[in-house]
Design a protein around this motif. Structure first.
Motif, PDB file in Angstrom:
ATOM      1  N   ALA A   1     -13.822   6.753   8.070  1.00 25.36           N
ATOM      2  CA  ALA A   1     -14.191   5.672   7.142  1.00 25.36           C
ATOM      3  C   ALA A   1     -13.081   5.438   6.124  1.00 25.36           C
ATOM      4  O   ALA A   1     -12.730   4.293   5.814  1.00 25.36           O
ATOM      5  CB  ALA A   1     -15.500   6.016   6.436  1.00 25.36           C
ATOM      6  N   VAL A   2     -12.497   6.538   5.613  1.00 28.13           N
ATOM      7  CA  VAL A   2     -11.412   6.414   4.629  1.00 28.13           C
ATOM      8  C   VAL A   2     -10.208   5.734   5.268  1.00 28.13           C
ATOM      9  O   VAL A   2      -9.594   4.827   4.680  1.00 28.13           O
ATOM     10  CB  VAL A   2     -11.011   7.804   4.071  1.00 28.13           C
ATOM     11  CG1 VAL A   2      -9.760   7.700   3.194  1.00 28.13           C
ATOM     12  CG2 VAL A   2     -12.154   8.413   3.265  1.00 28.13           C
TER      13      VAL A   2
ATOM     14  N   ALA B   1     -10.179   3.761   7.864  1.00 31.52           N
ATOM     15  CA  ALA B   1     -10.501   2.360   8.172  1.00 31.52           C
ATOM     16  C   ALA B   1     -10.335   1.491   6.932  1.00 31.52           C
ATOM     17  O   ALA B   1      -9.829   0.362   7.009  1.00 31.52           O
ATOM     18  CB  ALA B   1     -11.931   2.258   8.708  1.00 31.52           C
ATOM     19  N   ASP B   2     -10.750   2.004   5.770  1.00 31.22           N
ATOM     20  CA  ASP B   2     -10.591   1.257   4.513  1.00 31.22           C
ATOM     21  C   ASP B   2      -9.111   1.032   4.204  1.00 31.22           C
ATOM     22  O   ASP B   2      -8.717  -0.032   3.726  1.00 31.22           O
ATOM     23  CB  ASP B   2     -11.246   2.020   3.347  1.00 31.22           C
ATOM     24  CG  ASP B   2     -12.760   1.856   3.331  1.00 31.22           C
ATOM     25  OD1 ASP B   2     -13.260   0.960   4.038  1.00 31.22           O
ATOM     26  OD2 ASP B   2     -13.432   2.624   2.620  1.00 31.22           O
ATOM     27  N   PHE B   3      -8.275   2.047   4.501  1.00 28.83           N
ATOM     28  CA  PHE B   3      -6.850   1.918   4.214  1.00 28.83           C
ATOM     29  C   PHE B   3      -6.202   0.924   5.176  1.00 28.83           C
ATOM     30  O   PHE B   3      -5.407   0.067   4.770  1.00 28.83           O
ATOM     31  CB  PHE B   3      -6.174   3.290   4.318  1.00 28.83           C
ATOM     32  CG  PHE B   3      -4.755   3.319   3.795  1.00 28.83           C
ATOM     33  CD1 PHE B   3      -4.468   3.027   2.467  1.00 28.83           C
ATOM     34  CD2 PHE B   3      -3.697   3.625   4.640  1.00 28.83           C
ATOM     35  CE1 PHE B   3      -3.162   3.050   1.989  1.00 28.83           C
ATOM     36  CE2 PHE B   3      -2.388   3.650   4.175  1.00 28.83           C
ATOM     37  CZ  PHE B   3      -2.125   3.361   2.843  1.00 28.83           C
TER      38      PHE B   3
ATOM     39  N   GLY C   1      -8.026   6.186  -2.271  1.00 35.41           N
ATOM     40  CA  GLY C   1      -8.770   6.940  -1.262  1.00 35.41           C
ATOM     41  C   GLY C   1      -8.263   8.359  -1.148  1.00 35.41           C
ATOM     42  O   GLY C   1      -7.178   8.687  -1.636  1.00 35.41           O
TER      43      GLY C   1
ATOM     44  N   GLN D   1       0.851  -1.190   0.000  1.00 37.45           N
ATOM     45  CA  GLN D   1       0.000   0.000   0.000  1.00 37.45           C
ATOM     46  C   GLN D   1       0.885   1.238   0.000  1.00 37.45           C
ATOM     47  O   GLN D   1       2.058   1.174   0.385  1.00 37.45           O
ATOM     48  CB  GLN D   1      -0.920   0.007   1.236  1.00 37.45           C
ATOM     49  CG  GLN D   1      -2.026  -1.019   1.185  1.00 37.45           C
ATOM     50  CD  GLN D   1      -2.753  -1.114   2.525  1.00 37.45           C
ATOM     51  OE1 GLN D   1      -2.309  -1.817   3.426  1.00 37.45           O
ATOM     52  NE2 GLN D   1      -3.859  -0.402   2.653  1.00 37.45           N
TER      53      GLN D   1
ATOM     54  N   ALA E   1      -7.601  -1.566   6.572  1.00 30.73           N
ATOM     55  CA  ALA E   1      -8.070  -2.918   6.236  1.00 30.73           C
ATOM     56  C   ALA E   1      -7.627  -3.371   4.843  1.00 30.73           C
ATOM     57  O   ALA E   1      -8.013  -4.450   4.388  1.00 30.73           O
ATOM     58  CB  ALA E   1      -9.591  -2.964   6.333  1.00 30.73           C
ATOM     59  N   ASN E   2      -6.836  -2.517   4.155  1.00 34.24           N
ATOM     60  CA  ASN E   2      -6.337  -2.836   2.802  1.00 34.24           C
ATOM     61  C   ASN E   2      -7.461  -2.922   1.768  1.00 34.24           C
ATOM     62  O   ASN E   2      -7.325  -3.550   0.732  1.00 34.24           O
ATOM     63  CB  ASN E   2      -5.516  -4.132   2.797  1.00 34.24           C
ATOM     64  CG  ASN E   2      -4.547  -4.192   1.609  1.00 34.24           C
ATOM     65  OD1 ASN E   2      -4.519  -3.273   0.782  1.00 34.24           O
ATOM     66  ND2 ASN E   2      -3.771  -5.258   1.520  1.00 34.24           N
ATOM     67  N   ARG E   3      -8.608  -2.294   2.059  1.00 35.41           N
ATOM     68  CA  ARG E   3      -9.641  -2.174   1.029  1.00 35.41           C
ATOM     69  C   ARG E   3      -9.280  -1.049   0.063  1.00 35.41           C
ATOM     70  O   ARG E   3      -9.784  -0.982  -1.043  1.00 35.41           O
ATOM     71  CB  ARG E   3     -11.007  -1.906   1.677  1.00 35.41           C
ATOM     72  CG  ARG E   3     -11.552  -3.084   2.471  1.00 35.41           C
ATOM     73  CD  ARG E   3     -12.970  -2.843   2.940  1.00 35.41           C
ATOM     74  NE  ARG E   3     -13.057  -1.842   3.972  1.00 35.41           N
ATOM     75  CZ  ARG E   3     -12.988  -2.093   5.278  1.00 35.41           C
ATOM     76  NH1 ARG E   3     -12.820  -3.352   5.701  1.00 35.41           N
ATOM     77  NH2 ARG E   3     -13.079  -1.123   6.171  1.00 35.41           N
ATOM     78  N   THR E   4      -8.388  -0.138   0.535  1.00 35.53           N
ATOM     79  CA  THR E   4      -7.835   0.928  -0.301  1.00 35.53           C
ATOM     80  C   THR E   4      -6.334   0.696  -0.397  1.00 35.53           C
ATOM     81  O   THR E   4      -5.669   0.493   0.622  1.00 35.53           O
ATOM     82  CB  THR E   4      -8.107   2.311   0.330  1.00 35.53           C
ATOM     83  OG1 THR E   4      -9.505   2.523   0.399  1.00 35.53           O
ATOM     84  CG2 THR E   4      -7.468   3.425  -0.488  1.00 35.53           C
TER      85      THR E   4
ATOM     86  N   LYS F   1      -7.788   0.719  -5.904  1.00 36.92           N
ATOM     87  CA  LYS F   1      -8.772   1.501  -5.150  1.00 36.92           C
ATOM     88  C   LYS F   1      -8.012   2.654  -4.514  1.00 36.92           C
ATOM     89  O   LYS F   1      -7.091   2.437  -3.722  1.00 36.92           O
ATOM     90  CB  LYS F   1      -9.409   0.619  -4.073  1.00 36.92           C
ATOM     91  CG  LYS F   1     -10.424   1.346  -3.188  1.00 36.92           C
ATOM     92  CD  LYS F   1     -11.731   1.593  -3.926  1.00 36.92           C
ATOM     93  CE  LYS F   1     -12.828   2.067  -2.944  1.00 36.92           C
ATOM     94  NZ  LYS F   1     -12.613   3.406  -2.415  1.00 36.92           N
TER      95      LYS F   1
END
Length: 678
Positions: free
Chosen positions: A519-520, A522-524, A506, A470, A526-529, A504
């Motif tokens: 929220a942004v 948290a996504d980072f 952010g 990331q 969790a590696n969703r971003t 993805k």
């Protein structure tokens, strides 16, 4: 009192010069030599000189713009004077036939030698020259140099300039007498080196700088001693440590404390067992593990039946501390309250009630913790992270939450304090240093890359993220500024979304609502971003071990401390990590030096020492003195040796010459001493 006198008194008061003592210590910025006359023909271009001439012609011209043009001459040559702002009184003063002395720069012009807006004084054939150099003082609107000089001269006549130092001590440190130093700086004699005076190298300046540093040291050492007369909760180590809160906490941690962490905790634990308040600064480089040491201090308070408050300057950092502490302490059954300005009214009320009742023994938050409506049942320990970002009054407000007793205070900083700064401004604090990183931290490779190669950097980021890593991409501004022409976070986000469609991306910046920001992040986490475009809101506290690449846009616009903090967001896991500093030329000398330092050093203390040389102490200290100048005369880089001597002399005075110490403080601090005690 005349109107003019009242106006002068008001102007002096605005500058803090309402007393004779303050005027005596208001020293010149520089000096001008009006003790000699230079022939016009011998004046060197660009160097201030004084010439004595007779006006031969004077007229107002209107092209290319309205100006008073005066021709004047001495036996050696002619000079043209130009005034673009002038009054009728000046036209009279510069009428043909008048003899005047002019002070200013003579430069070559289209019609020969010229002076632009010189200082003018009408003289006679036998007007004597001054017998001293002319001081130029820091001033303000409505306060002329002439008025200020008269006020200072009057104050010098009325003020007792007796030495505050015992004679033996003065001789020991080879200092000129105080009165002689003051006179030499306000009324320097001809022949004194202008360079030594202007650059503060003269013996008189050495005495003044020593006295200023000595006053600072005396005040801070007294504050340190006075703290021992205040009551604080005694938080002793339990007789049986097996099974104690701290023992259980350490056993459940997924890592062992480093040697430096264990040493720092031992120093803090010893302080907490005393009946007077701890005031300790815990400093360590980015990622050295200060939070876990602070958690131990909080647990010691809880175990003794007290509460702990943990305050951080930004919501992102405070929330990061909250989540970390809540995760660590949940297995121990300890409730951690969270308080910030963004909480909904009902949530905030519930948190305040938990803190006030003692149901939440630990409270984490931003400056919301120090609001009037927040009451602690029994506050024993106050932790302040990034303490230089808080003002004096904010830190005092947190201390006041403990009521009649003083809580133990632990201040943390990931901006290492250079040694001279610690000696000078933190002499009232005890300092613990975490000087080793936890195992597993990987060194971060720093690369300097010109902005012209931006496309290559984007490709490198895309490749790294496709490989499972990331990355952060940091920008200095949120929206376009015509004056700075910087690449913005919003534009960069849009460009990277287009350039990296398979990732993805952010975006987080300071103007987002807290829940959007959370929220942004948290996504980072969790590696969703995979790629996070951000402003410097991520400068401190963000901990994502999988993030191994950082790009800092317009790195030349950031300070050294910021660059080092940002770089510390990567290299927290097992992946090889890199920080790319994208810069836009041409670079100023300062920007070039900053980038050289951040590229050459990874050690925070080395960077801090270089930073002190580049920009002085102000930003390290924060609002420690609530807007008062930190040091007016001494320079911590140039005068490091004097700081050492002042520390030594302060100890001697406080031990053997208490009355002399009182006199010295009265002269130099005059009511400002309280500002140094927070």
């Amino acid at each position: 009192m005349s109107t003019r006198s009242e106006a002068l008194a008001d102007a002096l008061d605005r500058m803090g010069l309402g007393s004779d003592a303050a005027l005596v210590l208001h020293f010149p910025l520089r000096y001008e030599d009006e003790t000699r006359i230079t022939p016009v023909a011998l004046a060197r271009a660009g160097q201030p000189v004084q010439v004595e001439v007779e006006v031969t012609q004077s007229e107002v011209k209107f092209r290319p713009r309205r100006q008073l043009v005066v021709t004047a001459a001495d036996d050696s040559g002619t000079v043209t004077l130009r005034f673009f702002n002038f009054y009728p009184s000046q036209q009279k003063q510069l009428a043909p036939g008048k003899r005047v002395r002019l002070f200013g720069d003579i430069n070559p012009g289209f019609f020969g030698a010229e002076m632009l807006h010189p200082r003018v004084r009408t003289v006679g054939e036998d007007t004597a020259l001054p017998d001293r150099l002319t001081p130029v003082y820091p001033a303000t609107a409505g306060l002329s140099q002439a008025s200020l000089r008269r006020a200072i001269d009057d104050a010098l006549e009325r003020t007792d300039l007796a030495d505050s130092l015992p004679e033996a001590l003065r001789r020991h440190y080879a200092l000129v007498p105080f009165g002689a130093a003051v006179q030499a700086l306000h009324r320097p004699r001809p022949g004194e080196s202008l360079r030594d005076l202007d650059e503060r190298l003269a013996p008189a300046w050495r005495r003044i700088k020593f006295d200023e540093l000595l006053a600072q040291q005396l005040s801070l050492k007294r504050a340190h001693a006075a703290r021992r007369n205040r009551d604080a909760p005694v938080l002793p180590q339990p007789a049986d440590t097996d099974g104690s809160l701290i023992d259980r906490f350490l056993q459940q941690l997924p890592f062992a404390l480093t040697g430096a962490q264990a040493r720092a905790w031992a120093e803090i634990a010893a302080d907490l067992s005393q009946p007077y308040p701890m005031q300790r600064l815990l400093q360590g480089d980015v990622g050295s593990g200060k939070t876990v040491v602070a958690a131990l201090a909080c647990l010691r308070a809880v175990e003794a039946g007290y509460q702990a408050a943990f305050m951080a300057p930004t919501e992102i950092l405070a929330e990061q501390h909250f989540r970390k502490l809540a995760d660590w302490l949940a297995p121990l059954g300890i409730q951690v309250a969270w308080l910030s300005g963004s909480l909904k009214v009902r949530e905030k009320r519930a948190m305040k009630e938990a803190i006030a009742s003692g149901a939440a023994p630990i409270a984490v938050g931003t400056h919301a913790l120090i609001e009037d409506a927040v009451d602690f049942a029994r506050l024993g320990v106050a932790v302040v992270d990034e303490q230089h970002r808080f003002g004096v009054r904010q830190r005092l407000a947190l201390r006041a939450k403990a009521g009649d007793v003083s809580p133990h205070q632990l201040m943390m900083s990931a901006t290492p304090i250079p040694r001279t700064l610690a000696m000078s401004f933190y002499a009232d604090l005890d300092v613990s240093v975490i000087d080793e990183l936890p195992p597993g931290r990987t060194p971060v490779l720093t690369k300097l890359i010109a902005a012209a190669r931006r496309e290559q950097v984007i490709e490198r980021v895309r490749h790294a993220c496709e490989g499972g890593a990331q990355a952060y991409w940091v920008c200095p501004l949120i929206e376009e500024s015509e004056t700075l022409q910087l690449q913005t976070a919003l534009d960069t986000y849009e460009q990277l979304v287009i350039a990296c469609p398979e990732l993805k991306v952010g975006l987080v910046h300071g103007r987002m609502k807290p829940d959007e920001k959370a929220a942004v992040m948290a996504d980072f986490v969790a590696n969703r971003t995979q790629l996070l475009v951000a402003t410097t809101v991520i400068e401190v506290g963000v901990d994502v071990p999988n993030a191994s690449l950082m790009v800092i846009e317009h790195a030349e616009r950031f300070g050294l401390s910021q660059l080092h903090q940002l770089r510390g967001r990567v290299g927290r896991g097992s992946r090889e990590s890199a920080c790319v500093l994208l810069y836009e030329g041409p670079l100023s000398q300062t920007a070039r030096e900053r980038l050289r330092v951040i590229h050459a050093y990874t050690d925070g203390f080395m960077i801090a020492a270089e930073d002190l040389k580049l920009r002085g102490p102000g930003e390290f200290i924060g609002s420690r003195q609530s807007g008062q100048p930190l040091l007016r005369f001494a320079d911590l880089v140039i005068d490091e040796a004097l700081v050492e001597l002042a520390r030594e002399a302060a100890d001697t005075l406080l031990r053997d010459h208490v009355e002399a110490a009182d006199r010295h403080l009265a002269r130099w601090l005059a009511g400002r001493e309280e500002l140094l005690k927070a």
